[in-house]
Design a protein around this motif. Structure first.
Motif, PDB file in Angstrom:
ATOM      1  N   GLN A 144       0.827  -1.210   0.000  1.00 49.30           N
ATOM      2  CA  GLN A 144       0.000   0.000   0.000  1.00 49.30           C
ATOM      3  C   GLN A 144       0.862   1.259   0.000  1.00 49.30           C
ATOM      4  N   PHE A 145       1.866   1.303   0.851  1.00 43.76           N
ATOM      5  CA  PHE A 145       2.739   2.479   0.878  1.00 43.76           C
ATOM      6  C   PHE A 145       3.562   2.584  -0.411  1.00 43.76           C
ATOM      7  N   ASN A 146       3.906   1.460  -1.033  1.00 41.94           N
ATOM      8  CA  ASN A 146       4.594   1.487  -2.322  1.00 41.94           C
ATOM      9  C   ASN A 146       3.715   2.177  -3.360  1.00 41.94           C
ATOM     10  N   GLN A 147       2.438   1.854  -3.351  1.00 40.25           N
ATOM     11  CA  GLN A 147       1.488   2.469  -4.281  1.00 40.25           C
ATOM     12  C   GLN A 147       1.340   3.965  -3.995  1.00 40.25           C
ATOM     13  N   GLU A 148       1.219   4.320  -2.723  1.00 43.78           N
ATOM     14  CA  GLU A 148       1.075   5.732  -2.334  1.00 43.78           C
ATOM     15  C   GLU A 148       2.340   6.523  -2.668  1.00 43.78           C
ATOM     16  N   ALA A 149       3.498   5.902  -2.483  1.00 48.03           N
ATOM     17  CA  ALA A 149       4.775   6.598  -2.689  1.00 48.03           C
ATOM     18  C   ALA A 149       4.984   7.014  -4.136  1.00 48.03           C
ATOM     19  N   ALA A 150       4.355   6.314  -5.055  1.00 50.61           N
ATOM     20  CA  ALA A 150       4.503   6.653  -6.472  1.00 50.61           C
ATOM     21  C   ALA A 150       4.028   8.074  -6.764  1.00 50.61           C
ATOM     22  N   ASN A 151       3.129   8.597  -5.935  1.00 47.22           N
ATOM     23  CA  ASN A 151       2.561   9.935  -6.149  1.00 47.22           C
ATOM     24  C   ASN A 151       3.111  10.996  -5.211  1.00 47.22           C
ATOM     25  N   MET A 152       4.088  10.666  -4.407  1.00 43.85           N
ATOM     26  CA  MET A 152       4.610  11.606  -3.418  1.00 43.85           C
ATOM     27  C   MET A 152       5.752  12.424  -3.985  1.00 43.85           C
ATOM     28  N   LYS A 153       5.728  13.728  -3.714  1.00 42.83           N
ATOM     29  CA  LYS A 153       6.828  14.605  -4.096  1.00 42.83           C
ATOM     30  C   LYS A 153       7.625  14.945  -2.840  1.00 42.83           C
TER      31      LYS A 153
END
Length: 168
Positions: free
Chosen positions: A66-75
């Protein structure tokens, strides 16, 4: 000491998570390639510390996904997934799952991270492992959000962590 649950049974950690609006404790952990990394290596980045007992359990592996998926959109943010798993197990899991947006770090050498962040279990079947927790740290190195999951089998509140990160 924090009192939480493991499979519905009482479990305790040796301390408490760092307090919100305080400087995050320093750490030195081991990367999947066996090199070491310290808190100072992430200076200038917002951080999400996804802390858990073992990547070889269902809930822990789901939190990494889940955090891997969220991290894709983090700046300007990095997600650090921290456990006492050996780096070999972490690397194997990431390869099998296609995990590329988070960094897997291990506290297996000294356990100092678990002590400094207050998340090491001191009893229960998970004694000496890390309790499921999330700590969000802003670019100034200050803790802006913490969660220690009350039932270890439950997932953390991803939305609250991401919300805190957006306002870090």
């Amino acid at each position: 000491m924090a009192s939480i649950k493991l499979g519905g049974n009482p479990a305790n950690t040796l301390g408490e998570l760092p307090t919100k609006n305080t400087k995050a404790p320093d750490f030195t952990l081991t990367k999947s390639d066996l090199s070491t990394v310290s808190f100072s290596d992430y200076e200038g980045h917002n951080l999400v510390l996804n802390i858990f007992p073992s990547v070889d359990t269902g809930t822990c592996s789901q939190s990494v996904r889940q955090f891997n998926q969220e991290a894709a959109n983090m700046k300007d943010a990095k997600v650090l997934c921290i456990s006492k798993d050996l780096p070999f197990a972490q690397q194997r899991f990431c390869g099998a799952e296609g995990i590329e947006n988070v960094e897997m770090l291990s506290d297996y050498k000294t356990g100092q991270f678990g002590e400094d962040y207050g998340v090491t279990f001191i009893d229960s079947a998970f004694e000496s492992l890390l309790s499921r927790s999330v700590v969000v740290i802003n670019k100034k190195g200050e803790v802006v959000y913490t969660e220690q999951v009350q039932e270890t089998a439950d997932e953390p509140n991803y939305e609250a962590a991401i919300e805190a990160l957006m306002h870090a």
